[in-house]
Design a protein around this motif. Sequence first.
Motif, PDB file in Angstrom:
ATOM      1  N   ALA A  18       0.837  -1.207   0.000  1.00  0.00           N
ATOM      2  CA  ALA A  18       0.000   0.000   0.000  1.00  0.00           C
ATOM      3  C   ALA A  18       0.870   1.255   0.000  1.00  0.00           C
ATOM      4  O   ALA A  18       0.581   2.224  -0.719  1.00  0.00           O
ATOM      5  N   THR A  21       2.352   1.639  -3.455  1.00  0.00           N
ATOM      6  CA  THR A  21       1.320   2.126  -4.371  1.00  0.00           C
ATOM      7  C   THR A  21       1.094   3.620  -4.172  1.00  0.00           C
ATOM      8  O   THR A  21       0.961   4.373  -5.138  1.00  0.00           O
ATOM      9  N   GLU A  22       1.086   4.059  -2.918  1.00  0.00           N
ATOM     10  CA  GLU A  22       0.893   5.483  -2.620  1.00  0.00           C
ATOM     11  C   GLU A  22       2.064   6.319  -3.137  1.00  0.00           C
ATOM     12  O   GLU A  22       1.868   7.391  -3.709  1.00  0.00           O
TER      13      GLU A  22
END
Length: 108
Positions: A18, A21-22
């Motif tokens: 995550a 991805t950010e």
Amino acid sequence: MNLSDELDAQELQVKLQALRTEIWALANNHKGDTLTLLALLRTLEEAHREIRDSLFQDSLPDNRQTLYALLKDMEELGGWPYVARMKLRSLLTNFPDVFPEDESLEND
């Protein structure tokens, strides 16, 4: 590894993905903005250095068995993390006239 450790490892992988991805989304939102992307790269490099120099070094094994386990894990799962820097020549490839093919420059 017991079930609790496996769940913790899976949760960590989800959080890391995550985060990745950010970071990628942030970079992609600033596509073409060299200074912002450079700031992002500098921040990532700084975070890498801070984690390595403090938390990681403090967590290094203090006996042969755990050192062996760490080295084995590193070998199996991808080795040492490295933040590569671009070489100046690579950066200047977009400007072929910066390095003219004039041989007189090579003799200086």
